[in-house]
Enzyme design. Sequence first.
Site, PDB file in Angstrom:
ATOM      1  N   GLY A  76     -23.299   0.957 -42.527  1.00 17.15           N
ATOM      2  CA  GLY A  76     -24.416   1.900 -42.552  1.00 17.15           C
ATOM      3  C   GLY A  76     -24.784   2.258 -43.980  1.00 17.15           C
ATOM      4  N   ALA A  77     -24.728   1.266 -44.861  1.00 16.00           N
ATOM      5  CA  ALA A  77     -24.899   1.525 -46.297  1.00 16.00           C
ATOM      6  C   ALA A  77     -26.342   1.372 -46.766  1.00 16.00           C
ATOM      7  CB  ALA A  77     -23.998   0.583 -47.101  1.00 16.00           C
ATOM      8  N   VAL A  86     -22.707  -3.043 -36.148  1.00 14.98           N
ATOM      9  CA  VAL A  86     -21.275  -2.758 -35.934  1.00 14.98           C
ATOM     10  C   VAL A  86     -20.878  -2.881 -34.463  1.00 14.98           C
ATOM     11  CG1 VAL A  86     -20.987  -1.300 -37.986  1.00 14.98           C
ATOM     12  CG2 VAL A  86     -21.650  -0.241 -35.805  1.00 14.98           C
ATOM     13  N   SER A 121     -18.408  14.191 -38.214  1.00 14.52           N
ATOM     14  CA  SER A 121     -19.450  15.220 -38.277  1.00 14.52           C
ATOM     15  C   SER A 121     -18.804  16.552 -37.918  1.00 14.52           C
ATOM     16  CB  SER A 121     -20.543  14.900 -37.249  1.00 14.52           C
ATOM     17  OG  SER A 121     -21.415  16.001 -37.090  1.00 14.52           O
ATOM     18  N   TYR A 156     -23.575  12.246 -28.901  1.00 17.55           N
ATOM     19  CA  TYR A 156     -23.222  12.221 -30.326  1.00 17.55           C
ATOM     20  C   TYR A 156     -21.932  13.005 -30.556  1.00 17.55           C
ATOM     21  CZ  TYR A 156     -23.890  12.739 -35.417  1.00 17.55           C
ATOM     22  OH  TYR A 156     -23.739  12.723 -36.797  1.00 17.55           O
ATOM     23  N   ALA A 201     -18.925  11.228 -29.057  1.00 15.31           N
ATOM     24  CA  ALA A 201     -18.540  10.054 -29.857  1.00 15.31           C
ATOM     25  C   ALA A 201     -17.856  10.478 -31.153  1.00 15.31           C
ATOM     26  CB  ALA A 201     -19.778   9.201 -30.160  1.00 15.31           C
TER      27      ALA A 201
END
Length: 276
Positions: free
Chosen positions: A18-19, A69, A164, A178, A181
């Site tokens: 995710g770069a 991914v 998160s 979200y 996960a």
Amino acid sequence: MKCAELFNIAGQGAIVTGAGSGLGLAIAEALAESGARVTLLDVDAGRIAAETERLRTLGYAVRGEWVDVCDHVALGRAFDAAVAAHDRLDIVFANAGIDSGPGFVTGWAGSQRARNPDGALETYSDERWNRVIDVNLGGVFATLRAAARLMKPQRSGKLIVTTSVAAYQCEPAIGSAYMAAKAGAAHLMRCVALELAAFNITVNAIAPGFFVTNIGGGHAKNPDVQAAMAKLMPMHRVGFPDDIKGLALFLASPASAYLTGQQITIDGGWTLGVAD
Ligand SMILES: NC(=O)c1ccc[n+]([C@@H]2O[C@H](COP(=O)([O-])OP(=O)(O)OC[C@H]3O[C@@H](n4cnc5c(N)ncnc54)[C@H](O)[C@@H]3O)[C@@H](O)[C@H]2O)c1
């Protein structure tokens, strides 16, 4: 070790998923600026090409590759290619993530919230649930597994997962997939930290609060949203990708050699409560 060496990662091999954008891009930038050889992985072909090129023109040793991914076989191949290119693998950030659509209330600032039928449990689709779990939890699993396969024989490595504050605190404007996960990713991080500790591989997590990136359709870039969120922050401002760099470098470097299985929150004090 001399203090001057604590944050030295020059010449090390790193992978960031995710770069292409946001926090992952800032992390890749911080590692590359510190002299690491960095492979940027992302599912957004345009972004990964543009950002890799931009970092190269700054003189950094970076390469970019398109990968989802959720495609675990392709991800494994991307890891092999990164090792072949960098000749080693020392640092891996499992950072790729997506939002999960709206939660069961609307709004972000507390004042304008109302029930949102689109985010209600009974209307939440299997498709959305599965994709969020696949990327935000399955993708972390596949990334940690690919890293462990390469790092265990060398008996060293630094693994960092982006979770998160939603991993441990419910925010009703965010879809529940979200949060589920991220909570799973946080606990997976702890399990893997325990499993890999004897191999001198540390596994930790960064739990960001509210950062201005492209997630959620880039809603955080809206100045009104930022102003509303800043009011909730004890530090009176939202986070920007540059704010993540110091913590990322700490967790990737010898400075954190004896730290493992920990989730570190970086949120301007948001989860402490409202100060004034
Ligand atoms: N921005 C925030 O406020 C915040 C808060 C807490 C946690 N996070 C987490 O930070 C991480 C980075 O998000 P961000 O805020 O920088 O968002 P972002 O959208 O700016 O960046 C995420 C990147 O991940 C990539 N990506 C998405 N799905 C992918 C997949 N299947 N395979 C490979 N790459 C994929 C996207 O293309 C994008 O470039 C995520 O895990 C996110 O959940 C962000």
